[in-house]
Design a protein around this motif. Structure first.
Motif, PDB file in Angstrom:
ATOM      1  N   ARG A  33     -17.706  -2.836   8.484  1.00 40.17           N
ATOM      2  CA  ARG A  33     -17.495  -1.474   8.982  1.00 40.17           C
ATOM      3  C   ARG A  33     -16.026  -1.166   9.260  1.00 40.17           C
ATOM      4  NH1 ARG A  33     -22.511   1.117  11.413  1.00 40.17           N
ATOM      5  NH2 ARG A  33     -24.159  -0.136  10.537  1.00 40.17           N
ATOM      6  N   ALA A  34     -15.123  -1.997   8.761  1.00 37.98           N
ATOM      7  CA  ALA A  34     -13.695  -1.690   8.837  1.00 37.98           C
ATOM      8  C   ALA A  34     -13.426  -0.484   7.944  1.00 37.98           C
ATOM      9  CB  ALA A  34     -12.872  -2.889   8.372  1.00 37.98           C
ATOM     10  N   GLY A  35     -12.377   0.276   8.254  1.00 36.83           N
ATOM     11  CA  GLY A  35     -12.072   1.453   7.460  1.00 36.83           C
ATOM     12  C   GLY A  35     -10.583   1.618   7.222  1.00 36.83           C
ATOM     13  N   LEU A  36     -10.244   2.451   6.250  1.00 38.55           N
ATOM     14  CA  LEU A  36      -8.863   2.727   5.890  1.00 38.55           C
ATOM     15  C   LEU A  36      -8.775   4.175   5.417  1.00 38.55           C
ATOM     16  CD1 LEU A  36      -6.101   1.250   5.535  1.00 38.55           C
ATOM     17  CD2 LEU A  36      -6.752   0.891   3.157  1.00 38.55           C
ATOM     18  N   TRP A  37      -7.701   4.847   5.838  1.00 37.90           N
ATOM     19  CA  TRP A  37      -7.437   6.223   5.418  1.00 37.90           C
ATOM     20  C   TRP A  37      -5.993   6.280   4.957  1.00 37.90           C
ATOM     21  CZ3 TRP A  37      -6.652  10.652   9.456  1.00 37.90           C
ATOM     22  CH2 TRP A  37      -6.415  11.863   8.810  1.00 37.90           C
ATOM     23  N   ILE A  38      -5.769   6.678   3.716  1.00 42.82           N
ATOM     24  CA  ILE A  38      -4.426   6.833   3.154  1.00 42.82           C
ATOM     25  C   ILE A  38      -4.241   8.311   2.837  1.00 42.82           C
ATOM     26  CG2 ILE A  38      -2.870   6.188   1.273  1.00 42.82           C
ATOM     27  CD1 ILE A  38      -4.688   3.622   0.986  1.00 42.82           C
ATOM     28  N   SER A 100       3.442   1.104   1.319  1.00 45.60           N
ATOM     29  CA  SER A 100       3.581   0.460   2.615  1.00 45.60           C
ATOM     30  C   SER A 100       4.113   1.472   3.607  1.00 45.60           C
ATOM     31  CB  SER A 100       4.516  -0.753   2.526  1.00 45.60           C
ATOM     32  OG  SER A 100       5.821  -0.326   2.185  1.00 45.60           O
ATOM     33  N   ALA A 101       3.752   1.257   4.849  1.00 45.40           N
ATOM     34  CA  ALA A 101       4.221   2.073   5.958  1.00 45.40           C
ATOM     35  C   ALA A 101       4.313   1.142   7.165  1.00 45.40           C
ATOM     36  CB  ALA A 101       3.269   3.233   6.228  1.00 45.40           C
ATOM     37  N   GLY A 145      -8.713  -4.742  -4.086  1.00 46.66           N
ATOM     38  CA  GLY A 145      -7.282  -4.998  -3.939  1.00 46.66           C
ATOM     39  C   GLY A 145      -7.004  -5.738  -2.652  1.00 46.66           C
ATOM     40  N   SER A 146      -5.947  -5.293  -1.946  1.00 41.88           N
ATOM     41  CA  SER A 146      -5.603  -5.979  -0.704  1.00 41.88           C
ATOM     42  C   SER A 146      -4.989  -5.005   0.292  1.00 41.88           C
ATOM     43  CB  SER A 146      -4.626  -7.124  -0.976  1.00 41.88           C
ATOM     44  OG  SER A 146      -3.391  -6.613  -1.446  1.00 41.88           O
ATOM     45  N   LEU A 147      -5.130  -5.369   1.557  1.00 41.93           N
ATOM     46  CA  LEU A 147      -4.497  -4.679   2.668  1.00 41.93           C
ATOM     47  C   LEU A 147      -3.725  -5.728   3.448  1.00 41.93           C
ATOM     48  CD1 LEU A 147      -4.084  -2.199   4.522  1.00 41.93           C
ATOM     49  CD2 LEU A 147      -6.153  -2.928   5.738  1.00 41.93           C
ATOM     50  N   THR A 148      -2.442  -5.469   3.662  1.00 44.79           N
ATOM     51  CA  THR A 148      -1.596  -6.388   4.418  1.00 44.79           C
ATOM     52  C   THR A 148      -1.316  -5.771   5.775  1.00 44.79           C
ATOM     53  OG1 THR A 148      -0.613  -7.220   2.379  1.00 44.79           O
ATOM     54  CG2 THR A 148       0.605  -7.627   4.427  1.00 44.79           C
ATOM     55  N   ASP A 150       0.715  -6.637   9.306  1.00 42.05           N
ATOM     56  CA  ASP A 150       1.703  -7.501   9.957  1.00 42.05           C
ATOM     57  C   ASP A 150       2.030  -8.733   9.106  1.00 42.05           C
ATOM     58  OD1 ASP A 150       1.953  -5.863  12.245  1.00 42.05           O
ATOM     59  OD2 ASP A 150       0.190  -6.802  13.162  1.00 42.05           O
ATOM     60  N   GLY A 151       2.141  -8.538   7.801  1.00 37.93           N
ATOM     61  CA  GLY A 151       2.526  -9.617   6.898  1.00 37.93           C
ATOM     62  C   GLY A 151       1.392 -10.502   6.417  1.00 37.93           C
ATOM     63  N   THR A 152       0.172 -10.287   6.893  1.00 42.40           N
ATOM     64  CA  THR A 152      -0.967 -11.099   6.478  1.00 42.40           C
ATOM     65  C   THR A 152      -1.871 -10.276   5.572  1.00 42.40           C
ATOM     66  OG1 THR A 152      -0.902 -12.344   8.546  1.00 42.40           O
ATOM     67  CG2 THR A 152      -2.945 -12.451   7.282  1.00 42.40           C
ATOM     68  N   ALA A 153      -2.026 -10.725   4.336  1.00 40.09           N
ATOM     69  CA  ALA A 153      -2.842 -10.006   3.358  1.00 40.09           C
ATOM     70  C   ALA A 153      -4.306 -10.388   3.480  1.00 40.09           C
ATOM     71  CB  ALA A 153      -2.345 -10.295   1.946  1.00 40.09           C
ATOM     72  N   ALA A 154      -5.168  -9.393   3.328  1.00 40.22           N
ATOM     73  CA  ALA A 154      -6.613  -9.618   3.323  1.00 40.22           C
ATOM     74  C   ALA A 154      -7.190  -8.891   2.116  1.00 40.22           C
ATOM     75  CB  ALA A 154      -7.238  -9.097   4.614  1.00 40.22           C
ATOM     76  N   PRO A 155      -8.152  -9.513   1.459  1.00 42.76           N
ATOM     77  CA  PRO A 155      -8.737  -8.856   0.280  1.00 42.76           C
ATOM     78  C   PRO A 155      -9.597  -7.655   0.662  1.00 42.76           C
ATOM     79  CG  PRO A 155      -9.918 -10.880   0.761  1.00 42.76           C
ATOM     80  CD  PRO A 155      -8.754 -10.820   1.713  1.00 42.76           C
ATOM     81  N   ILE A 156      -9.597  -6.681  -0.215  1.00 46.71           N
ATOM     82  CA  ILE A 156     -10.531  -5.567  -0.133  1.00 46.71           C
ATOM     83  C   ILE A 156     -11.360  -5.652  -1.400  1.00 46.71           C
ATOM     84  CG2 ILE A 156     -10.722  -3.059  -0.358  1.00 46.71           C
ATOM     85  CD1 ILE A 156      -8.455  -2.785   1.607  1.00 46.71           C
ATOM     86  N   GLU A 157     -12.646  -5.834  -1.228  1.00 47.20           N
ATOM     87  CA  GLU A 157     -13.535  -5.984  -2.365  1.00 47.20           C
ATOM     88  C   GLU A 157     -14.850  -5.301  -2.039  1.00 47.20           C
ATOM     89  OE1 GLU A 157     -13.797  -6.716  -6.084  1.00 47.20           O
ATOM     90  OE2 GLU A 157     -12.151  -7.710  -5.057  1.00 47.20           O
TER      91      GLU A 157
END
Length: 166
Positions: A33-38, A100-101, A145-148, A150-157
Motif C-alpha cells: 500500500r505504499a504510494g508515489l505521486w510524480i 530526482s528531487a 523500475g526503482s525508487l531511491t 536517501d540514497g537507497t534504491a528499492a525496486p518497484i515492480e
C-alpha cells in the motif's frame, strides 16, 4: 502509438502566454500500500515573466508520514520530439518517468494496454474547446523500475496506477 494515445499525450503548450500544462502519475503497491505521486508542470504566465517548469514527487510509505520533494522552477520552452516534459532533471515521456528531487529519485517505465480515459468528451480535448481539460492517458498502467530514498534504491515492480495530462 495509436491515434487516440497520440491525441491524449501530445503536449498542448506551444509557447503562448497564459497556459498551464501538467503531466502526472500516481501509483501504488498493491501488496504494501505504499504510494508515489510524480507531478510535472509547465507554467506560462499571462504577464510578468517567462515560462517555467517545476513540480514535485510525493512518497507515501506504508508505515510513516508522506515525504514531498520539489524540483525547479527553471525556465522552459515548448516540448519537442517524443518527450512531454524535460526540465530540472525530470523527464516524462511515453512509457518513461525519470528524475530526482532532493532525497527522492525515480527511474520508472509503465505499460498500459487499454485506451485513454477522456474525463471530458474527446472533442473538447481535440478542439481545445474548454480553457482546461484532463485526460488519463494510461488509466490502468503497470509500473516497474526503482525508487531511491536517501540514497537507497528499492525496486518497484507490479505497482498500479495512472498517467494523466491536463
Amino acid at each position: 502509438m495509436d491515434d487516440e494515445m497520440r491525441s491524449a499525450s501530445t503536449p498542448r503548450w506551444r509557447g503562448e502566454a497564459g497556459r498551464l500544462e501538467v503531466w502526472y502519475a500516481t501509483l501504488s503497491d498493491p501488496l504494501t500500500r505504499a504510494g508515489l505521486w510524480i507531478h510535472c508542470e509547465t507554467v506560462a504566465p499571462v504577464r510578468g515573466g517567462g515560462a517555467y517548469a517545476h513540480g514535485w514527487v510525493s512518497r507515501f510509505p506504508p508505515d510513516g508520514p508522506p515525504r514531498t520533494e520539489r524540483f525547479g522552477p527553471e525556465p522552459t520552452r515548448p516540448a519537442t520530439g517524443a518527450t512531454w516534459f524535460d526540465a530540472a532533471g525530470v523527464r516524462a515521456a511515453p512509457q518513461q518517468l525519470t528524475g530526482s528531487a532532493r532525497s527522492l529519485a525515480w527511474d520508472l517505465s509503465w505499460q498500459d494496454s487499454g485506451g485513454p480515459l477522456w474525463t471530458f468528451p474527446r472533442a473538447a480535448w481535440d478542439r481545445e474547446l474548454l480553457p482546461g481539460a484532463q485526460v488519463v492517458l494510461a488509466p490502468t498502467a503497470e509500473f516497474a523500475g526503482s525508487l531511491t530514498v536517501d540514497g537507497t534504491a528499492a525496486p518497484i515492480e507490479g505497482w498500479r496506477g495512472g498517467v494523466a495530462h491536463i
